[in-house]
Design a protein around this motif. Structure first.
Motif, PDB file in Angstrom:
ATOM      1  N   SER A 257       0.851  -1.188   0.000  1.00 21.57           N
ATOM      2  CA  SER A 257       0.000   0.000   0.000  1.00 21.57           C
ATOM      3  C   SER A 257       0.886   1.238   0.000  1.00 21.57           C
ATOM      4  O   SER A 257       1.785   1.366   0.837  1.00 21.57           O
ATOM      5  N   ASN A 284       1.842  -5.326   2.961  1.00 22.68           N
ATOM      6  CA  ASN A 284       0.684  -6.037   3.494  1.00 22.68           C
ATOM      7  C   ASN A 284       0.876  -7.539   3.290  1.00 22.68           C
ATOM      8  O   ASN A 284       1.348  -7.967   2.241  1.00 22.68           O
ATOM      9  N   SER A 288      -4.336  -8.668   3.505  1.00 17.51           N
ATOM     10  CA  SER A 288      -4.835  -7.436   4.104  1.00 17.51           C
ATOM     11  C   SER A 288      -4.411  -6.239   3.273  1.00 17.51           C
ATOM     12  O   SER A 288      -3.457  -6.294   2.502  1.00 17.51           O
ATOM     13  N   THR A 289      -5.120  -5.137   3.412  1.00 17.39           N
ATOM     14  CA  THR A 289      -4.776  -3.877   2.756  1.00 17.39           C
ATOM     15  C   THR A 289      -5.057  -2.735   3.723  1.00 17.39           C
ATOM     16  O   THR A 289      -5.813  -2.884   4.689  1.00 17.39           O
ATOM     17  N   ILE A 290      -4.456  -1.596   3.468  1.00 16.43           N
ATOM     18  CA  ILE A 290      -4.730  -0.397   4.260  1.00 16.43           C
ATOM     19  C   ILE A 290      -6.026   0.236   3.778  1.00 16.43           C
ATOM     20  O   ILE A 290      -6.247   0.395   2.576  1.00 16.43           O
ATOM     21  N   THR A 415      -7.009   1.457   9.082  1.00 19.45           N
ATOM     22  CA  THR A 415      -7.244   0.062   9.436  1.00 19.45           C
ATOM     23  C   THR A 415      -6.335  -0.815   8.595  1.00 19.45           C
ATOM     24  O   THR A 415      -6.026  -0.507   7.441  1.00 19.45           O
ATOM     25  N   THR A 416      -5.927  -1.911   9.171  1.00 23.47           N
ATOM     26  CA  THR A 416      -5.051  -2.852   8.480  1.00 23.47           C
ATOM     27  C   THR A 416      -5.241  -4.214   9.125  1.00 23.47           C
ATOM     28  O   THR A 416      -6.212  -4.447   9.852  1.00 23.47           O
ATOM     29  N   SER A 418      -2.946  -8.307   9.958  1.00 28.04           N
ATOM     30  CA  SER A 418      -1.779  -9.161   9.769  1.00 28.04           C
ATOM     31  C   SER A 418      -2.143 -10.631   9.722  1.00 28.04           C
ATOM     32  O   SER A 418      -1.333 -11.458   9.303  1.00 28.04           O
ATOM     33  N   PRO A 423     -10.184  -6.241   8.148  1.00 24.37           N
ATOM     34  CA  PRO A 423      -9.455  -5.220   8.919  1.00 24.37           C
ATOM     35  C   PRO A 423      -9.671  -5.416  10.413  1.00 24.37           C
ATOM     36  O   PRO A 423     -10.787  -5.303  10.912  1.00 24.37           O
TER      37      PRO A 423
END
Length: 642
Positions: A257, A284, A288-290, A415-416, A418, A423
């Motif tokens: 991101s 990421n 997941s993504t921002i 939000t992110t 792992s 999120p």
């Protein structure tokens, strides 16, 4: 809990109309001279004060107010502080370990504030949108607000017309720019520009996002900025610069991101002035993504608008003896760089080859690319990505708990995750002063060549699916809507997140201490499954926090006591709520039923009805309530398309 019905008159059902002025005066709603003029019976004390007080302790609040009209003695006893303290805790069912609001001057007035100043009375319904209304945003002055909708328009509304009506002043359709719908908007600091975020429909039904900047002086479009994925939304950093996102896939579940700083006026002043600069590039993993970026300007917080740490307050009082007198706070009753270039830089050092990916965004891409990949290969990819990330990530600024210092700080919040694509974490990056303009290196030349990722400065795990964020007016507290995962759950497959609760928890994070408060707010519900994208916008005023919900209601809580005070009914999902930044007794709610409802407090409504001879300050709706019904008519001053 429904809004409280009896306080506006302070009467029981059997009270005669002739005694209502007395009740209003007793309740503090009419001037004191009403008492002098009308409460004339001054009987001799037939009972001692202690016995009258003992009787009052056994009565509900409305009966106490009514009994106080009997004579001057009972009126004085009915205002006893110990009496109203008991009524307060018992009526609102607040634990007695919770102290009174530090700004409160009496228990009686605090009871009345929660009873009478909540914007829970529907006074107007706006029906100008033709599809689901997704988001509402007030200007900083409170004189206007904007609305975004699935009908692909962004509309601007005026709250300060002479007749008191909220009216539509401008409507702009974004379909001409190939948008699917508008989803978010935000005024810049001086209310001169409006950021509008939407979903851009690309080729082959692929969807990413785009941000448009509109001048509020003449409603011209000043710039358009790519924003991927679309649920990054975008936000203002300052009056003239905004933040957008971009997403580049490195593997099947590994991506990068990139967050960009964009100048709102994207004209070329000279060849040495940039209109865009990369802020951060963050790796990421596990799909997941921002998403959902926002900026918090965290001051020193010497005078916060809320004190939530009750346990710390109690311990402090025990340690230092009697509490010093507080200073009361009076309640106010009156476009980006080259994608190819980015992909080359992100891909350096990774052993897996970069796939030629279809033009899906976010989760669609992950689902597509993982169809023919077994679980073992995905685990290997994640392991390799983590190893490469550790060796190619710039050292973080390490924001520790309680590390507030004496200087003001600017945080980028988002939000992110792992563990899975849902999120479930709040990521925090410190934005340094030299990063707040587009001057300087464009693509991060200040980094060493082997450090092409930025690390997160702080991460807060919510242990649930995050569906909404909101900042308090002083930017000290972050409110987070989330749907909890089962306690103790273990995620073994990133593509199979845990089930989520129907109840929404509203968590409170103190950005000074970077700590999640233990008391979360709860009353609202959501039903969308965990594998679908959805968002419930919330808003925070000085004293209250409000949120939409999928149970066809909006909700209002008191921030200090953590109690739900009102439910706001719609006929479909409530997507967004917004307090007026000028008057927290004005609230808007937006719904899938295509309407925007306007809510006012009983106090303001009664003020308009009982004092019509006084010309109220130009604060919105008050003059209009006396001359019209609850359903609005189309605005007469409309610029552009409706």
């Amino acid at each position: 809990m429904r809004p409280l019905e009896g306080w506006s008159l302070g009467l029981s059902r059997s009270t005669s109309p002739s005694s209502r002025p007395h009740a209003l005066a007793c309740s503090g709603f009419l001037p004191p001279d009403w008492i002098q003029q009308d409460v004339t019976m001054d009987c001799s004390p037939a009972l001692p004060d202690s016995l009258v007080l003992e009787i009052f302790f056994r009565l509900p609040h409305d009966a106490v107010l009514t009994a106080g009209l009997t004579c001057r003695q009972w009126l004085a006893v009915s205002r006893d502080e110990f009496l109203w303290r008991e009524l307060f805790y018992s009526y609102y069912r607040i634990p007695r370990t919770v102290p009174r609001h530090p700004a409160a001057v009496s228990w009686y007035r605090e009871f009345k504030r929660l009873f009478d100043c909540i914007p829970c009375v529907e006074v107007q319904t706006l029906r100008h949108h033709t599809d689901q209304v997704l988001h509402l945003a007030f200007s900083h002055r409170g004189h206007r607000f904007s609305s975004c909708s699935k009908d692909c328009t962004v509309k601007l509304w005026d709250t300060e017309r002479p007749d008191g009506n909220i009216s539509l002043v401008h409507s702009c359709s974004m379909r001409q720019f190939n948008w699917g719908y508008t989803q978010f908007s935000q005024f810049n600091a001086d209310d001169s520009l409006l950021l509008v975020s939407g979903v851009y429909l690309g080729p082959h039904h692929a969807s990413s996002g785009e941000i448009a900047v509109i001048s509020l002086e003449n409603y011209t479009l000043l710039s358009r900025v790519r924003n991927k994925p679309y649920d990054v939304f975008g936000c203002w950093l300052n009056e003239s610069h905004l933040i957008s996102g971009n997403l580049h896939w490195i593997g099947n579940m590994t991506s990068c991101s990139v967050l960009w700083l964009n100048k709102a006026f994207q004209d070329i002043e000279s060849e040495n002035v940039n209109v865009v600069k990369r802020l951060f590039k963050i790796q990421n993993i596990n799909a997941s993504t921002i998403r959902t970026v926002m900026v918090a300007h965290c001051r020193r917080h010497n005078n916060p608008d809320l004190l939530l740490d009750y346990d710390a307050q109690v311990e402090a009082r025990r340690g230092r003896g009697p509490e010093p007198p507080h200073q009361p706070l009076l309640f106010d009753l009156g476009a980006s760089g080259s994608e190819e270039e980015e992909e080359d830089e992100c891909g350096r050092g990774f052993s897996s080859s970069r796939h030629q990916l279809p033009t899906y965004s976010g989760l669609e891409h992950v689902m597509q690319s993982c169809k023919n990949i077994n679980q073992r290969e995905l685990q290997i990819e994640t392991h390799v990505a983590e190893m490469m990330g550790r060796s190619h990530t710039k050292e973080s600024n390490r924001i520790e708990n309680g590390d507030s210092g004496d200087e003001d700080k600017t945080y980028l919040l988002f939000t992110t995750g792992s563990l899975t694509y849902s999120p479930h974490q709040i990521g925090i990056k410190l934005i340094k002063p030299e990063q707040m303009s587009t001057s300087g290196p464009v693509l991060g030349e200040e980094r060493r060549s082997e450090e092409f990722f930025d690390s997160l400065d702080h991460v807060i795990d919510i242990h649930g699916h995050i569906i909404g964020l909101g900042l308090s007016p002083d930017h000290r507290y972050l409110y987070v809507n989330s749907r909890a995962w089962p306690a103790g759950c273990v995620i073994s497959d990133p593509m199979a997140p845990p089930p989520i609760a129907e109840e929404i928890d509203l968590h409170v994070i103190d950005l000074k201490n970077l700590r999640v408060e233990r008391r979360s707010l709860r009353a609202h519900r959501a039903f969308t499954p965990n594998d679908e994208c959805f968002f419930i916008f919330l808003d925070v005023s000085r004293d209250f926090v409000a949120s939409g919900a999928e149970d066809k209601h909006g909700y209002i809580w008191d921030r200090h006591y953590n109690i739900c005070l009102a439910r706001l009914a719609h006929s479909d999902v409530v997507n967004s709520v917004a307090f007026s930044s000028a008057d927290q007794e004005l609230l808007l709610s937006a719904s899938d039923d295509s309407t925007i409802k306007v809510w006012r407090s009983p106090r303001m409504l009664r003020l308009a009805q009982t004092l019509p001879h006084r010309t109220p300050k130009p604060r919105g709706l008050l003059p209009s309530w006396l001359s019209r019904g609850r359903t609005s008519t189309p605005g007469s001053n409309i610029n552009g398309k409706s």
